[in-house]
Scaffold this motif. Structure first.
Motif, short mmCIF file in Angstrom:
data_model
loop_
_atom_site.label_atom_id
_atom_site.label_comp_id
_atom_site.label_asym_id
_atom_site.label_seq_id
_atom_site.Cartn_x
_atom_site.Cartn_y
_atom_site.Cartn_z
N VAL A 94 0.82 -1.21 0.00
CA VAL A 94 0.00 0.00 0.00
C VAL A 94 0.86 1.26 0.00
O VAL A 94 0.54 2.25 -0.66
CB VAL A 94 -0.96 0.01 1.22
CG1 VAL A 94 -1.64 1.37 1.38
CG2 VAL A 94 -2.02 -1.08 1.07
N ILE A 95 1.99 1.22 0.72
CA ILE A 95 2.84 2.41 0.84
C ILE A 95 4.11 2.30 0.00
O ILE A 95 4.91 3.24 -0.04
CB ILE A 95 3.19 2.69 2.31
CG1 ILE A 95 3.84 1.47 2.99
CG2 ILE A 95 1.93 3.07 3.07
CD1 ILE A 95 5.32 1.45 2.99
N GLN A 96 4.30 1.20 -0.70
CA GLN A 96 5.49 1.01 -1.52
C GLN A 96 5.56 2.07 -2.62
O GLN A 96 4.60 2.30 -3.34
CB GLN A 96 5.47 -0.38 -2.16
CG GLN A 96 6.71 -0.72 -2.96
CD GLN A 96 6.63 -2.13 -3.53
OE1 GLN A 96 5.57 -2.72 -3.64
NE2 GLN A 96 7.78 -2.68 -3.88
N GLY A 97 6.71 2.74 -2.72
CA GLY A 97 6.89 3.75 -3.74
C GLY A 97 6.26 5.09 -3.42
O GLY A 97 6.34 6.02 -4.23
N ALA A 98 5.66 5.25 -2.24
CA ALA A 98 4.95 6.49 -1.91
C ALA A 98 5.92 7.62 -1.57
O ALA A 98 6.84 7.44 -0.76
CB ALA A 98 4.01 6.26 -0.74
N THR A 99 5.72 8.76 -2.17
CA THR A 99 6.48 9.96 -1.82
C THR A 99 5.68 10.86 -0.89
O THR A 99 6.24 11.80 -0.31
CB THR A 99 6.87 10.73 -3.09
OG1 THR A 99 5.71 10.92 -3.91
CG2 THR A 99 7.91 9.95 -3.89
N ALA A 100 4.39 10.62 -0.76
CA ALA A 100 3.55 11.32 0.20
C ALA A 100 2.41 10.38 0.59
O ALA A 100 1.88 9.66 -0.25
CB ALA A 100 2.99 12.61 -0.37
N ILE A 101 2.06 10.36 1.88
CA ILE A 101 1.01 9.48 2.39
C ILE A 101 0.03 10.29 3.22
O ILE A 101 0.44 11.09 4.07
CB ILE A 101 1.59 8.34 3.25
CG1 ILE A 101 2.67 7.58 2.49
CG2 ILE A 101 0.49 7.39 3.71
CD1 ILE A 101 3.42 6.57 3.36
#
Length: 361
Positions: A94-101
């Motif tokens: 779900v958060i893989q590769g995220a630059t903003a969450i």
């Protein structure tokens, strides 16, 4: 044939991870202080209700949205509130590769910027922190050890990535100890997951990281993947839904390790280091072939060319892209590392890079 595929109760399938891809756009975290492990709720013993109805409760659920600027995409999933101060359990994909969450608590409708505390790529578990959150309603967990085939279950999540009130679907446990190969269509990656709970509850993309509940409304699993058609003994069964969840005991064990700040060969703590290359296998030769460079990245600054092959990172030989990824996960932003690569003409080059901060892997 692997040992997992020979287990009598295991069925190998290829299916989709449940992250919801919200939009395709034009191409275009600090280490946090660890709380005590006692802040992660312990599982309780599951109670058997042979004729009980599935639970309709929606305990401590968070809608998660991510931006992935390096890939030009946005995605959505679900999380489960572990602590009133904002620790949230979800899937790593779900958060893989995220630059903003961003996480939105569905109980009070408040949105929070989120940062990654740590993640386990092989176990597909991550813990994030909602910055500034207080007095959140937490989810209740039960041990998955008491779960049996035929038990009624409820799956809750951000189906379709629409946000708002979570979707609630029901079904039954159809198998235990399942082994699957899951593919993430948003980035083309796949992973092998074992020991999963299988259910016929119709979970959908966006439900990843959400709870699978028993009849008392307690979390017994973390929804992670699903398929509407799968192969059994060479025969294709279409329209037969299967969803898969990571047992709560295993998920909480990894969450506690992350919360204690204990890194391992599979668990990364804190911010993620970035070299700035997208790599692929180098045919039949060892190394990681550089397919693309991130502009302004450490790799570009060191002179690593597109078409070059990274063959060493630090004191370790790089025989494949996965080796480079594993070596990177042991590092942190700011680390100085010597790398070696070969050019398309066969020249061997070397340089020292200072790793930047990048998205979780």
């Amino acid at each position: 044939m692997s040992e997992d595929s020979r287990r009598p109760r295991a069925r190998a399938v290829v299916l989709l991870l449940l992250v919801a891809l919200l939009a395709l756009l034009a191409p275009g975290c600090r280490v946090v202080e660890s709380e005590g492990p006692q802040d992660v709720p312990p599982p309780t013993t599951a109670t058997r209700h042979k004729h009980a109805k599935p639970s309709g409760r929606r305990p401590g659920v968070v809608n998660i949205e991510t931006e992935q600027t390096l890939n030009g995409t946005r995605a959505a999933g679900t999380g489960i509130v572990l602590t009133a101060s904002g620790l949230v359990l979800t899937n790593n994909h779900v958060i893989q590769g995220a630059t903003a969450i961003k996480g939105t608590d569905v109980d009070d409708r408040r949105g929070y910027r989120a940062e990654v505390v740590g993640y386990d790529r092989t176990g597909d578990i991550a813990v994030i922190r909602l910055s500034g959150a207080t007095r959140l309603r937490t989810a209740a967990f039960a041990s998955a050890g008491g779960v049996a085939v035929g038990d009624p279950v409820t799956a809750v999540g951000n189906a379709g990535g629409k946000g708002g009130t979570p979707t609630v679907v029901t079904g039954k446990v159809t198998a235990l100890e399942q082994s699957v190969t899951a593919r993430d269509d948003s980035n083309g990656t796949s992973e092998r997951l074992t020991g999963l709970i299988e259910t016929n509850a119709p979970i959908r993309p966006g439900d990843s990281g959400g709870p699978l509940l028993d009849t008392s409304g307690k979390v017994i699993g973390i929804n992670t993947a699903a398929s509407t058609g799968f192969s059994v003994k060479g025969a294709e069964r279409r329209g037969d839904h299967r969803g898969y969840a990571i047992p709560s005991d295993r998920a909480l064990e990894i969450a506690r390790q992350i919360q204690r700040g204990e890194a391992s060969s599979t668990v990364h703590i804190g911010r993620t280091a970035m070299l700035g290359v997208k790599v692929r296998p180098n045919g039949r030769s060892p190394g990681a072939l550089v397919a693309e460079l991130v502009p302004g990245s450490p790799a570009e600054a060191a002179g690593v060319p597109v078409g070059g092959v990274i063959v060493a990172f630090g004191d370790t030989a790089v025989d494949a892209p996965s080796t480079l990824t594993d070596l990177m996960l042991a590092r942190h932003p700011g680390d100085a590392v010597r790398i070696e690569w070969t050019t398309s003409r066969g020249d061997r080059m070397a340089g020292t890079v200072h790793l930047a901060e990048g998205p979780p892997q």
